[in-house]
Design a protein around this motif. Structure first.
Motif, PDB file in Angstrom:
ATOM      1  N   SER A 282     -18.287  -5.365  22.509  1.00  0.00           N
ATOM      2  CA  SER A 282     -18.808  -4.548  21.281  1.00  0.00           C
ATOM      3  C   SER A 282     -17.665  -4.813  20.329  1.00  0.00           C
ATOM      4  O   SER A 282     -16.534  -4.847  20.273  1.00  0.00           O
ATOM      5  CB  SER A 282     -18.922  -3.139  21.996  1.00  0.00           C
ATOM      6  OG  SER A 282     -17.589  -2.337  22.396  1.00  0.00           O
ATOM      7  N   GLU A 283     -18.186  -4.220  19.129  1.00  0.00           N
ATOM      8  CA  GLU A 283     -17.342  -3.969  17.927  1.00  0.00           C
ATOM      9  C   GLU A 283     -16.030  -3.345  18.248  1.00  0.00           C
ATOM     10  O   GLU A 283     -14.893  -3.476  17.783  1.00  0.00           O
ATOM     11  CB  GLU A 283     -18.139  -3.518  16.741  1.00  0.00           C
ATOM     12  CG  GLU A 283     -17.210  -3.735  15.364  1.00  0.00           C
ATOM     13  CD  GLU A 283     -18.165  -3.332  14.168  1.00  0.00           C
ATOM     14  OE1 GLU A 283     -17.452  -2.910  13.279  1.00  0.00           O
ATOM     15  OE2 GLU A 283     -19.322  -3.615  14.379  1.00  0.00           O
ATOM     16  N   ALA A 284     -16.625  -2.015  18.806  1.00  0.00           N
ATOM     17  CA  ALA A 284     -15.388  -0.982  18.935  1.00  0.00           C
ATOM     18  C   ALA A 284     -14.358  -1.481  20.182  1.00  0.00           C
ATOM     19  O   ALA A 284     -13.113  -1.375  19.862  1.00  0.00           O
ATOM     20  CB  ALA A 284     -15.936   0.320  19.690  1.00  0.00           C
ATOM     21  N   SER A 285     -14.933  -2.376  21.013  1.00  0.00           N
ATOM     22  CA  SER A 285     -13.755  -2.711  21.921  1.00  0.00           C
ATOM     23  C   SER A 285     -12.958  -3.973  21.329  1.00  0.00           C
ATOM     24  O   SER A 285     -11.574  -3.988  21.676  1.00  0.00           O
ATOM     25  CB  SER A 285     -14.514  -3.613  23.114  1.00  0.00           C
ATOM     26  OG  SER A 285     -15.362  -2.598  23.941  1.00  0.00           O
ATOM     27  N   GLN A 286     -13.414  -4.848  20.514  1.00  0.00           N
ATOM     28  CA  GLN A 286     -12.844  -5.528  19.816  1.00  0.00           C
ATOM     29  C   GLN A 286     -11.658  -4.901  18.695  1.00  0.00           C
ATOM     30  O   GLN A 286     -10.411  -5.589  18.396  1.00  0.00           O
ATOM     31  CB  GLN A 286     -13.676  -6.679  18.854  1.00  0.00           C
ATOM     32  CG  GLN A 286     -14.466  -7.441  19.730  1.00  0.00           C
ATOM     33  CD  GLN A 286     -13.771  -8.220  20.766  1.00  0.00           C
ATOM     34  OE1 GLN A 286     -12.893  -8.829  20.463  1.00  0.00           O
ATOM     35  NE2 GLN A 286     -13.898  -8.101  22.205  1.00  0.00           N
ATOM     36  N   GLN A 287     -12.170  -3.794  18.195  1.00  0.00           N
ATOM     37  CA  GLN A 287     -11.278  -3.092  17.456  1.00  0.00           C
ATOM     38  C   GLN A 287      -9.993  -2.641  18.114  1.00  0.00           C
ATOM     39  O   GLN A 287      -8.769  -2.446  17.828  1.00  0.00           O
ATOM     40  CB  GLN A 287     -11.858  -2.050  16.922  1.00  0.00           C
ATOM     41  CG  GLN A 287     -11.257  -0.977  15.974  1.00  0.00           C
ATOM     42  CD  GLN A 287     -12.090   0.403  15.314  1.00  0.00           C
ATOM     43  OE1 GLN A 287     -13.244   0.380  15.452  1.00  0.00           O
ATOM     44  NE2 GLN A 287     -11.455   1.396  14.728  1.00  0.00           N
ATOM     45  N   ILE A 288     -10.529  -2.013  19.214  1.00  0.00           N
ATOM     46  CA  ILE A 288      -9.352  -1.674  20.161  1.00  0.00           C
ATOM     47  C   ILE A 288      -8.236  -2.620  20.801  1.00  0.00           C
ATOM     48  O   ILE A 288      -6.907  -2.561  20.390  1.00  0.00           O
ATOM     49  CB  ILE A 288      -9.914  -1.122  21.428  1.00  0.00           C
ATOM     50  CG1 ILE A 288     -10.552   0.225  21.109  1.00  0.00           C
ATOM     51  CG2 ILE A 288      -8.746  -0.849  22.719  1.00  0.00           C
ATOM     52  CD1 ILE A 288      -9.637   1.452  21.012  1.00  0.00           C
ATOM     53  N   LEU A 289      -8.695  -3.805  20.893  1.00  0.00           N
ATOM     54  CA  LEU A 289      -7.662  -5.068  21.373  1.00  0.00           C
ATOM     55  C   LEU A 289      -6.957  -5.375  20.327  1.00  0.00           C
ATOM     56  O   LEU A 289      -5.940  -5.850  20.350  1.00  0.00           O
ATOM     57  CB  LEU A 289      -8.749  -6.056  21.874  1.00  0.00           C
ATOM     58  CG  LEU A 289      -9.474  -5.576  23.296  1.00  0.00           C
ATOM     59  CD1 LEU A 289     -10.426  -6.784  23.725  1.00  0.00           C
ATOM     60  CD2 LEU A 289      -8.557  -5.037  24.176  1.00  0.00           C
TER      61      LEU A 289
END
Length: 304
Positions: A282-289
Motif C-alpha cells: 500500500s501507499e501508506a506502507s511505502q510512506q512508513i518505510l
C-alpha cells in the motif's frame, strides 16, 4: 585461505549458541482480520481466502538452548500461536513456561479459555498480571474457574518492577493510559543478555502518558508500538473519543526528528482490519518505510 575461512564459518555456526529471542506471533487488532460483519474491500476477499499471517497481536519469548518460552497476550489465535512458539523454542509441549497479559480487552486475554478442562486442562500455568487484571480473572467467570481448578496460577506484577525469569531474561511492566474498563493496561520492556525490546500494543494518545515515548525508545533496541489506526479516515463512522489511539501519522510526526538509527528501532504493530499497513504494497506502507520506520510482520525475530 578460502578453506580456512570456510572451516571457520562452519565451526562458528556449529558452536555458537542461538540467542534468546522475541518472535512476532500476530500483528492485528483484537477482532482480527477479516473482522466480523465487515463488508469493506479490506475484508471482502479474506473470508474466502484467509491470510494466515493476520493473527491477533502476540509475541513469543524463547530460548532454544534452555527450551523455554513465554507468551505475551492470550489471543483468540492462541492455538496456532503456541504451536509456532513451540517450534521456535524446541519445547516438548505446546504450553509455554508462562503467559504475560497487558489488559482485559478481548484480543489480549480471552485465549485463556483454551487452558481449561474443555481443552488442554493446564496444570498451574503461570499467568503474569497486574493487580486489577488479577482481580478481574479471580472474580469473573469463566476465568475464575481456571483459577479455582488451578489450571492457571496468577503471578503478581508491579509497575516498573523488573521480574527476572531465567538467567539474563527479565520483564518489566509499564503502566500506560488506556480504556481501563476492567483492568489497568501495561506495556512491557523485555530484556535479554544484550538487548531490550519495548512492547506497547495499546495506548491512548502519547500526550496522555506521564512518560516520554521518544526517551523510552532511545533506551531500548527495538520498539513495537500501537499502530491501530493509520489516520482518522479509517474510523469516520466511529467517535474517536471512544477508541483513542495514536494515529500512525501522529506518531510519525512525533518521531520525525529522530536520527535514522532511532527510527529503525520502531516497528508499528496492532493493526485494525481497516489499516492500510496490513498491505505491505500500500501507499501508506511505502510512506512508513521511506520515512525510516518498520512495519511488524508475523515471524519477524529479534535477538535479545
Amino acid at each position: 585461505m578460502r578453506l580456512c575461512l570456510l572451516l571457520l564459518i562452519i565451526f562458528s555456526a556449529f558452536f555458537t549458541k542461538a540467542q534468546p529471542s522475541i518472535i512476532i506471533l500476530g500483528t492485528t487488532q483484537d477482532a482480527g482480520s477479516p473482522q466480523i460483519g465487515c463488508t469493506k474491500a479490506c475484508c471482502k476477499n479474506l473470508f474466502s481466502k484467509p491470510d494466515q499471517t493476520r493473527q491477533v497481536v502476540s509475541l513469543g519469548l524463547f530460548d532454544p538452548n534452555k527450551k523455554i518460552s513465554y507468551l505475551f497476550e492470550a489471543t483468540p489465535d492462541i492455538i496456532k500461536q503456541l504451536r509456532l512458539l513451540k517450534a521456535y523454542s524446541k519445547s516438548p509441549t505446546d504450553l509455554p513456561n508462562g503467559i504475560f497479559l497487558t489488559h482485559a480487552h478481548i484480543g489480549h486475554y480471552t485465549g485463556l479459555m483454551y487452558l481449561g478442562k474443555e481443552a488442554i486442562n493446564a496444570k498451574q500455568l503461570p499467568i503474569y498480571a497486574m493487580p486489577k487484571m488479577k482481580t478481574f480473572l479471580e472474580q469473573n467467570g469463566p476465568w475464575s474457574q481456571l483459577v479455582n481448578q488451578q489450571n492457571i496460577l496468577i503471578q503478581d506484577l508491579s509497575n516498573n518492577q523488573p521480574l527476572r525469569l531465567r538467567d539474563s531474561l527479565s520483564v518489566t511492566p509499564i503502566l500506560v493510559p488506556h480504556r481501563d474498563e476492567y483492568s489497568e493496561t501495561v506495556g512491557y520492556i523485555i530484556s535479554g543478555p544484550r538487548k531490550k525490546l519495548l512492547f506497547i500494543p495499546d495506548i491512548d494518545k502519547w500526550e496522555k502518558w506521564n512518560q516520554d515515548i521518544n526517551t523510552l525508545i532511545s533506551e531500548v533496541d527495538y520498539a513495537l508500538i500501537d499502530a491501530t489506526f493509520f489516520d482518522a479516515a479509517e474510523i469516520n463512522n466511529r467517535n474517536i473519543s471512544e477508541i483513542p489511539h495514536p494515529f500512525v501519522i501522529e506518531s510519525m510526526n512525533r518521531f520525525a526528528l529522530m536520527p535514522l538509527k532511532e527510527k529503525a528501532k520502531i516497528h508499528f504493530i496492532h493493526f485494525n482490519h481497516t489499516n492500510p499497513l496490513l498491505n505491505m504494497n500500500s501507499e501508506a506502507s511505502q510512506q512508513i518505510l521511506k520515512a525510516g520506520f518498520n512495519i511488524a510482520i508475523q515471524g519477524l525475530k529479534f535477538e535479545l
